[in-house]
Design a protein around this motif. Sequence first.
Motif, PDB file in Angstrom:
ATOM      1  N   ILE B 164      -4.888 -30.958   1.548  1.00  0.00           N
ATOM      2  CA  ILE B 164      -4.029 -30.014   0.822  1.00  0.00           C
ATOM      3  C   ILE B 164      -2.608 -30.033   1.392  1.00  0.00           C
ATOM      4  CG2 ILE B 164      -3.650 -27.598   0.194  1.00  0.00           C
ATOM      5  CD1 ILE B 164      -6.665 -27.195   0.230  1.00  0.00           C
ATOM      6  N   CYS B 165      -2.504 -29.951   2.722  1.00  0.00           N
ATOM      7  CA  CYS B 165      -1.178 -29.868   3.349  1.00  0.00           C
ATOM      8  C   CYS B 165      -0.338 -31.114   3.044  1.00  0.00           C
ATOM      9  CB  CYS B 165      -1.311 -29.665   4.851  1.00  0.00           C
ATOM     10  SG  CYS B 165      -1.896 -28.005   5.270  1.00  0.00           S
ATOM     11  N   ASP B 166      -0.991 -32.270   3.012  1.00  0.00           N
ATOM     12  CA  ASP B 166      -0.223 -33.491   2.743  1.00  0.00           C
ATOM     13  C   ASP B 166       0.439 -33.454   1.367  1.00  0.00           C
ATOM     14  OD1 ASP B 166      -0.728 -34.569   5.186  1.00  0.00           O
ATOM     15  OD2 ASP B 166      -2.404 -35.834   4.532  1.00  0.00           O
ATOM     16  N   ASP B 167      -0.180 -32.720   0.445  1.00  0.00           N
ATOM     17  CA  ASP B 167       0.417 -32.623  -0.893  1.00  0.00           C
ATOM     18  C   ASP B 167       1.628 -31.695  -0.933  1.00  0.00           C
ATOM     19  OD1 ASP B 167      -1.204 -34.395  -2.232  1.00  0.00           O
ATOM     20  OD2 ASP B 167      -2.716 -32.878  -2.746  1.00  0.00           O
ATOM     21  N   ILE B 168       1.728 -30.823   0.052  1.00  0.00           N
ATOM     22  CA  ILE B 168       2.762 -29.781  -0.039  1.00  0.00           C
ATOM     23  C   ILE B 168       3.703 -29.746   1.166  1.00  0.00           C
ATOM     24  CG2 ILE B 168       1.308 -28.299  -1.507  1.00  0.00           C
ATOM     25  CD1 ILE B 168       0.686 -26.601   0.971  1.00  0.00           C
ATOM     26  N   CYS B 169       3.648 -30.767   2.043  1.00  0.00           N
ATOM     27  CA  CYS B 169       4.352 -30.613   3.318  1.00  0.00           C
ATOM     28  C   CYS B 169       5.859 -30.901   3.221  1.00  0.00           C
ATOM     29  CB  CYS B 169       3.698 -31.470   4.384  1.00  0.00           C
ATOM     30  SG  CYS B 169       3.786 -33.227   4.051  1.00  0.00           S
ATOM     31  N   TRP B 170       6.331 -31.469   2.127  1.00  0.00           N
ATOM     32  CA  TRP B 170       7.772 -31.750   2.039  1.00  0.00           C
ATOM     33  C   TRP B 170       8.197 -31.705   0.577  1.00  0.00           C
ATOM     34  CZ3 TRP B 170      11.697 -30.880   4.676  1.00  0.00           C
ATOM     35  CH2 TRP B 170      12.906 -31.606   4.582  1.00  0.00           C
ATOM     36  N   PRO B 171       9.009 -30.748   0.221  1.00  0.00           N
ATOM     37  CA  PRO B 171       9.338 -30.533  -1.200  1.00  0.00           C
ATOM     38  C   PRO B 171       9.862 -31.787  -1.905  1.00  0.00           C
ATOM     39  CG  PRO B 171      10.133 -28.690   0.121  1.00  0.00           C
ATOM     40  CD  PRO B 171       9.619 -29.719   1.084  1.00  0.00           C
ATOM     41  N   ALA B 172      10.652 -32.584  -1.213  1.00  0.00           N
ATOM     42  CA  ALA B 172      11.259 -33.743  -1.872  1.00  0.00           C
ATOM     43  C   ALA B 172      10.201 -34.765  -2.296  1.00  0.00           C
ATOM     44  CB  ALA B 172      12.269 -34.400  -0.937  1.00  0.00           C
ATOM     45  N   ASP B 173       9.079 -34.787  -1.576  1.00  0.00           N
ATOM     46  CA  ASP B 173       8.031 -35.762  -1.883  1.00  0.00           C
ATOM     47  C   ASP B 173       6.901 -35.183  -2.725  1.00  0.00           C
ATOM     48  OD1 ASP B 173       9.468 -37.488  -0.324  1.00  0.00           O
ATOM     49  OD2 ASP B 173       8.240 -37.203   1.474  1.00  0.00           O
ATOM     50  N   ALA B 174       6.933 -33.860  -2.932  1.00  0.00           N
ATOM     51  CA  ALA B 174       5.803 -33.207  -3.588  1.00  0.00           C
ATOM     52  C   ALA B 174       5.811 -33.456  -5.094  1.00  0.00           C
ATOM     53  CB  ALA B 174       5.830 -31.702  -3.303  1.00  0.00           C
ATOM     54  N   ALA B 175       4.611 -33.570  -5.662  1.00  0.00           N
ATOM     55  CA  ALA B 175       4.484 -33.680  -7.117  1.00  0.00           C
ATOM     56  C   ALA B 175       4.998 -32.396  -7.759  1.00  0.00           C
ATOM     57  CB  ALA B 175       3.015 -33.904  -7.491  1.00  0.00           C
ATOM     58  N   ALA B 176       5.372 -32.515  -9.015  1.00  0.00           N
ATOM     59  CA  ALA B 176       6.000 -31.369  -9.694  1.00  0.00           C
ATOM     60  C   ALA B 176       5.152 -30.107  -9.583  1.00  0.00           C
ATOM     61  CB  ALA B 176       6.266 -31.718 -11.153  1.00  0.00           C
ATOM     62  N   ARG B 177       3.825 -30.270  -9.740  1.00  0.00           N
ATOM     63  CA  ARG B 177       2.982 -29.065  -9.736  1.00  0.00           C
ATOM     64  C   ARG B 177       2.864 -28.449  -8.337  1.00  0.00           C
ATOM     65  NH1 ARG B 177      -0.361 -33.407  -9.594  1.00  0.00           N
ATOM     66  NH2 ARG B 177      -2.265 -33.339  -8.341  1.00  0.00           N
ATOM     67  N   PHE B 178       3.294 -29.203  -7.337  1.00  0.00           N
ATOM     68  CA  PHE B 178       3.210 -28.677  -5.965  1.00  0.00           C
ATOM     69  C   PHE B 178       4.566 -28.216  -5.408  1.00  0.00           C
ATOM     70  CE2 PHE B 178      -0.559 -31.672  -5.689  1.00  0.00           C
ATOM     71  CZ  PHE B 178      -1.497 -30.652  -5.794  1.00  0.00           C
ATOM     72  N   LYS B 179       5.608 -28.265  -6.219  1.00  0.00           N
ATOM     73  CA  LYS B 179       6.959 -27.954  -5.695  1.00  0.00           C
ATOM     74  C   LYS B 179       7.013 -26.565  -5.072  1.00  0.00           C
ATOM     75  CE  LYS B 179       9.571 -31.565  -6.838  1.00  0.00           C
ATOM     76  NZ  LYS B 179       9.774 -32.567  -5.776  1.00  0.00           N
ATOM     77  N   LYS B 180       6.511 -25.562  -5.813  1.00  0.00           N
ATOM     78  CA  LYS B 180       6.588 -24.190  -5.308  1.00  0.00           C
ATOM     79  C   LYS B 180       5.745 -24.048  -4.043  1.00  0.00           C
ATOM     80  CE  LYS B 180       9.354 -22.134  -8.046  1.00  0.00           C
ATOM     81  NZ  LYS B 180      10.614 -21.608  -7.511  1.00  0.00           N
ATOM     82  N   ALA B 181       4.572 -24.682  -4.059  1.00  0.00           N
ATOM     83  CA  ALA B 181       3.715 -24.608  -2.882  1.00  0.00           C
ATOM     84  C   ALA B 181       4.398 -25.278  -1.689  1.00  0.00           C
ATOM     85  CB  ALA B 181       2.365 -25.267  -3.166  1.00  0.00           C
ATOM     86  N   ALA B 182       5.144 -26.353  -1.962  1.00  0.00           N
ATOM     87  CA  ALA B 182       5.834 -27.057  -0.876  1.00  0.00           C
ATOM     88  C   ALA B 182       6.962 -26.205  -0.301  1.00  0.00           C
ATOM     89  CB  ALA B 182       6.364 -28.395  -1.384  1.00  0.00           C
ATOM     90  N   GLU B 183       7.646 -25.491  -1.182  1.00  0.00           N
ATOM     91  CA  GLU B 183       8.686 -24.583  -0.674  1.00  0.00           C
ATOM     92  C   GLU B 183       8.068 -23.510   0.219  1.00  0.00           C
ATOM     93  OE1 GLU B 183      10.799 -23.163  -4.110  1.00  0.00           O
ATOM     94  OE2 GLU B 183      11.330 -25.227  -4.673  1.00  0.00           O
ATOM     95  N   PHE B 184       6.904 -23.028  -0.203  1.00  0.00           N
ATOM     96  CA  PHE B 184       6.186 -22.064   0.621  1.00  0.00           C
ATOM     97  C   PHE B 184       5.818 -22.691   1.965  1.00  0.00           C
ATOM     98  CE2 PHE B 184       1.643 -21.776   1.811  1.00  0.00           C
ATOM     99  CZ  PHE B 184       1.674 -20.597   2.535  1.00  0.00           C
ATOM    100  N   PHE B 185       5.288 -23.904   1.946  1.00  0.00           N
ATOM    101  CA  PHE B 185       4.807 -24.539   3.179  1.00  0.00           C
ATOM    102  C   PHE B 185       5.948 -24.688   4.189  1.00  0.00           C
ATOM    103  CE2 PHE B 185       3.954 -28.088   5.979  1.00  0.00           C
ATOM    104  CZ  PHE B 185       2.631 -27.903   6.335  1.00  0.00           C
ATOM    105  N   VAL B 186       7.076 -25.177   3.713  1.00  0.00           N
ATOM    106  CA  VAL B 186       8.195 -25.424   4.623  1.00  0.00           C
ATOM    107  C   VAL B 186       8.728 -24.115   5.201  1.00  0.00           C
ATOM    108  CG1 VAL B 186      10.582 -26.220   4.701  1.00  0.00           C
ATOM    109  CG2 VAL B 186       8.822 -27.653   3.665  1.00  0.00           C
ATOM    110  N   ARG B 187       8.773 -23.079   4.358  1.00  0.00           N
ATOM    111  CA  ARG B 187       9.241 -21.780   4.870  1.00  0.00           C
ATOM    112  C   ARG B 187       8.235 -21.206   5.864  1.00  0.00           C
ATOM    113  NH1 ARG B 187      13.368 -19.846   6.791  1.00  0.00           N
ATOM    114  NH2 ARG B 187      13.303 -17.583   6.983  1.00  0.00           N
ATOM    115  N   PHE B 188       6.953 -21.340   5.541  1.00  0.00           N
ATOM    116  CA  PHE B 188       5.920 -20.842   6.443  1.00  0.00           C
ATOM    117  C   PHE B 188       5.991 -21.588   7.773  1.00  0.00           C
ATOM    118  CE2 PHE B 188       1.788 -20.727   8.424  1.00  0.00           C
ATOM    119  CZ  PHE B 188       1.326 -19.448   8.203  1.00  0.00           C
TER     120      PHE B 188
END
Lengths: 599, 235
Positions: B164-188
């Motif tokens: 799961i984390c690999d899909d969301i660990c960096w917004p620039a690389d994240a798939a469109a459906r994971f963008k918001k989750a990636a923003e959350f991950f980086v802030r967290f």
Amino acid sequence: MPIITGSKSDAEYDVVIVGSGAGGGQMAYTLTLAGLKCVMLEAGRAYNPDVETSMFQRPDQTPLLGVATPDKQMGFTDATIDGGWEVPGEPYTQASTKPEEHFWWWRPRMLGGRTNHWGRISLRNGPYDFKPRSRDGFGFDWPIRYADLDPYYTRVEMLIGVYGSNEGLENTPNSPPGVLLPPPKGRAAELYLQKHAKKLGIPVISIHRAVLTRPLDADTIPARLHPGNPWAQRIVADSMRRRAACFWATDCHRGCNIRANYQSTTVHLPPALETGNLEIVPNAHAREVTLGRDGKANGVLYIDKKTGQEARVKGKVVVLAASSGESVRILLNSKSAQFPRGLANHSGLVGKYIMDSVGASVSGQIPALENLPPHNEDGAGGPHLYIPWWLYREQLGGKFNFARGYHVEFGGSRGMPGGRSPLPDDLARGTYGTKYKEEARRFFGSQVGYTCRGEMIPNENSFAELDPQVKDRWGIPVLRWHWRWSDQELNMVDHATKTFAAMIGAMGGKVRSRQDRSSRDAIEPGGKVIHEVGGALMGADARNSVCNGWSQTWDVKNLFLSDAAPFPSNSDKNPTLTIMALAWRTADYIVEQARKGNL
Amino acid sequence: MKTSQRNGIRDTVNALDASRLSRRTVMKWFAAATGAANLPDLGPGVFAASSSVTAPPTTHGYGTDPDVSGYYKPGDFWPLTLTAAQRETAISLADVILPADHLGPAASDVRVTDFLDEWLSAPYPAQQKDRTVIMPGLQWLEEESQRRFQTPFKSLGKDQQRVICDDICWPADAAARFKKAAEFFVRFRTLAASAYYSTEAGWKALGYVGNVAMTSFDGPPPEVLTKLGIEQTVK
């Protein structure tokens, strides 16, 4: 701290001092040790750094890891009380709706004012800095010369304790031998820059800061400061002996409960109080200076913030040391038949020509500094080295599109982490887990930042006046600010940011901050550097200045200014040391004139 | 100053970032009001969560004159508000990001979640903005864990958590459906690391060895000077 009771408020003091920071503190120190009875009004509460300072608290021992909040705008441990960019109930307004024409006004509300948290950078103005107009045609000359202030710089340095070195560089004065305390050793990133900046012809030298790198010599200094006054010498010696040398930990912005750095509350006010000649009235919000029928100032009306009632202190001399902005506010609010535009304002120049320092920053990352063996770089709680302005000759030769200089302050040490991640997202990218922790360790201490502190040339568009409508919670009209940078400052920022990028490149590093910013975006807003000076300029002629070279107003001879309001220019050197040197000189003048019966 | 500004600076790197942050933040404070109307658009799904998830606390801050010489812990100034379930998710994710290893203990061993809870429960605008990112993010993480593995995130194996984390660990690389989750991950990650590296164990993991009184300051040791090819020029 002593507080005046109602029954004592009828007393007439020799001198009323408004403000307790660098200018008010120095004024009270000099006057009381010369035997004058003084009362000091402070708009904030009493403050005792001995017991109120956050020293070794880690960020995890403070709320929100110590980060800035609307309540504590420079962080939890910062030595600012009841203040910041906004003070509840005491608004100020902006003439323009454009953010770039706004002035940011930092006001603490505490005994000692901004001296409790300041960076302690204590640079002397040089000879050019007193005669800038003569040199390049811009701005105003001071009516005094470097030689007039030189002995007072020396006295202040001996009293407060300043570390640094004498390098003999152009317009960067030496102090007399033995006056400066030993400079602290350079840190890794500072020395690395020093080596590589040489290729660019940029000198990196020891900065001067008001921190004791060894105890002050209480056996000899007091006699040099107060010759022929053994009573003053004893009081000052006792006060000096209560100050310890720096123990090379904790950030100076917290203040210092071992009194190793200068703050008015640990250096100026204790001996002044010890004389028995000083009364301090905290929570006293000055409203106006009152004028007698003889045309002389005779006291100050203030609001007792605890009760909301108006009160008054009487004095034979009034000294405003409330900060440029506050002193302007008080003068403009002191209206009378003789002074319908505000006290001492026959020239119409009160509030005009406010200046700040020019600030702009560039950050970078230096691979050579990665993964260094852990070592302690806390040092003196602030910078050890800096870059003085080094291009005087080229500038005078017309090589640049800006007329004045800047010095460079920098960081990049292995300083105390906390409050924010030590590994910024742009360096961390998608890492997590052990890799993330390794990257944090790798990059720690390899991130550098450079910021310019430059000279702004006074202009017609940067000033303060009374807002025609808005009043503070006590009904007192507040300041309305006007601000505009000129091309001079914007061109300087352009030069500085390009130079910083070149410095980072010379070290083999990469610039991290955005490089596509215009200088208008890169420059800090007016006031943001908190070096507000001007507003009641000194000059040689009553028609085009507010006060003379003694900071004595032309129009009211027993009214003086001892903050930065009289500065006709704001050299790149941080203003605090010059505020103190001028205040000491003005205090000596007040003592002498009082003795002659001239006030 | 103050910058900071402001006056001299202790660590320009910190000061620069603090100054950027504070300028933005202060601008926001100057704005008249905060509230749901001003919250960022979080897009569809859980990130457009109801106000019950992101409702800001109504408590007061520590005021403009707190006793700064004190020693504090989360909960001293305002109540902590994370639910037991939210804390469990946060602990698990923080330990994925900052695990126990050769550099030191895990995030959970140094109470990182307590600091996150204090942060997300704080009555100040910057922290309340984080709340609107982190709270929906924690909920998304649980829903994603259920969707993929029918198991709570805390009970997943390390490899499953990493999927799961690999899909969301960096917004620039994240798939469109994971963008918001990636923003959350980086802030967290930033918030967790901010807390972790504010502790003694975090300092050790980083190689920070200061905040101790010393009788002299000798500058960098010889091995550092040698490695950098520099000399101590201040004698």
